[in-house]
Scaffold this motif. Structure first.
Motif, PDB file in Angstrom:
ATOM      1  N   PRO A   1       0.873  -1.321  -0.126  1.00  0.00           N
ATOM      2  CA  PRO A   1       0.204   0.021   0.041  1.00  0.00           C
ATOM      3  C   PRO A   1       0.939   1.331  -0.022  1.00  0.00           C
ATOM      4  N   PRO A   2       0.479   2.249  -1.006  1.00  0.00           N
ATOM      5  CA  PRO A   2       1.478   3.348  -1.078  1.00  0.00           C
ATOM      6  C   PRO A   2       1.558   4.032   0.181  1.00  0.00           C
ATOM      7  N   LEU A   3       0.702   4.297   1.062  1.00  0.00           N
ATOM      8  CA  LEU A   3       1.037   5.049   2.249  1.00  0.00           C
ATOM      9  C   LEU A   3       2.164   4.200   3.370  1.00  0.00           C
ATOM     10  N   ASP A   4       1.791   2.885   3.473  1.00  0.00           N
ATOM     11  CA  ASP A   4       2.763   2.280   4.069  1.00  0.00           C
ATOM     12  C   ASP A   4       4.183   2.240   3.581  1.00  0.00           C
ATOM     13  N   LEU A   5       4.308   2.293   2.514  1.00  0.00           N
ATOM     14  CA  LEU A   5       5.551   2.426   1.898  1.00  0.00           C
ATOM     15  C   LEU A   5       6.117   3.723   2.179  1.00  0.00           C
ATOM     16  N   VAL A   6       5.458   4.885   1.914  1.00  0.00           N
ATOM     17  CA  VAL A   6       6.190   5.903   2.323  1.00  0.00           C
ATOM     18  C   VAL A   6       6.478   6.203   4.011  1.00  0.00           C
ATOM     19  N   ARG A   7       5.522   5.424   4.770  1.00  0.00           N
ATOM     20  CA  ARG A   7       5.959   5.219   6.151  1.00  0.00           C
ATOM     21  C   ARG A   7       7.285   4.773   6.210  1.00  0.00           C
ATOM     22  N   GLN A   8       7.519   3.582   5.464  1.00  0.00           N
ATOM     23  CA  GLN A   8       8.830   2.748   5.795  1.00  0.00           C
ATOM     24  C   GLN A   8       9.719   3.404   5.122  1.00  0.00           C
ATOM     25  N   ILE A   9       9.666   4.324   4.072  1.00  0.00           N
ATOM     26  CA  ILE A   9      10.866   5.155   3.635  1.00  0.00           C
ATOM     27  C   ILE A   9      11.110   6.242   4.876  1.00  0.00           C
ATOM     28  N   LYS A  10      10.231   6.920   5.143  1.00  0.00           N
ATOM     29  CA  LYS A  10      10.376   7.992   6.073  1.00  0.00           C
ATOM     30  C   LYS A  10      11.285   7.346   7.394  1.00  0.00           C
ATOM     31  N   GLU A  11      10.982   6.145   7.764  1.00  0.00           N
ATOM     32  CA  GLU A  11      11.641   5.506   8.605  1.00  0.00           C
ATOM     33  C   GLU A  11      13.013   5.174   8.432  1.00  0.00           C
ATOM     34  N   LEU A  12      13.295   4.631   7.343  1.00  0.00           N
ATOM     35  CA  LEU A  12      14.481   4.231   6.587  1.00  0.00           C
ATOM     36  C   LEU A  12      15.460   5.543   6.607  1.00  0.00           C
TER      37      LEU A  12
END
Length: 141
Positions: free
Chosen positions: A21-32
């Motif tokens: 899900p795009p929002l989940d991926l964005v959250r993971q990217i921010k955390e990375l």
């Protein structure tokens, strides 16, 4: 993240058309991104090609999150990010910066280990999501 792109990513929500899900991926990217920034403070990681590549990919995705709506873009992005993370992790993110004493060196190593563990958790999750998506799309045998 630009507001118009945020609205676009939010409108997509979860879709079987994308691995993540795009929002989940964005959250993971921010955390990375946050984890990598902290690693920069502990190590000589900035000098590693893999880390510079990883940093570049994360920044591009955060500056243009709408690109993460496409399944192929997600697959390409995740593949590139995973390769860079694994390469950087193999060399200990460039090694710890010099510490003023042994206690500080131990503290820095513990923190780096903790950050590395969290990054590993994110990479495991990304891999699982891609594999699950590929299985769902594969013809049944």
């Amino acid at each position: 993240m630009p507001a118009d792109q945020t609205r676009l990513v939010e409108s997509v929500r979860s879709s079987p058309a994308t691995p993540i899900p795009p929002l989940d991926l964005v959250r993971q990217i921010k955390e990375l991104r946050a984890l990598l920034d902290e690693i920069f403070g502990l190590t000589e990681a900035r000098g590693l090609w893999a880390v510079r590549t990883l940093s570049h990919h994360l920044d591009l995705a955060l500056n243009s999150p709408a690109s993460l709506i496409s399944a192929q873009n997600q697959v390409d992005f995740v593949d590139a990010v995973l390769d860079a993370i694994w390469e950087a992790a193999d060399v200990g993110f460039g090694g710890l910066r010099p510490a003023p004493n042994l206690a500080e060196a131990g503290h820095r190593q513990q923190r780096l280990d903790s950050l590395s563990d969290r990054i590993e958790g994110i990479t495991d999750q990304l891999c699982e999501q891609l594999e699950s998506w590929h299985r769902r799309r594969s013809p049944r045998n």
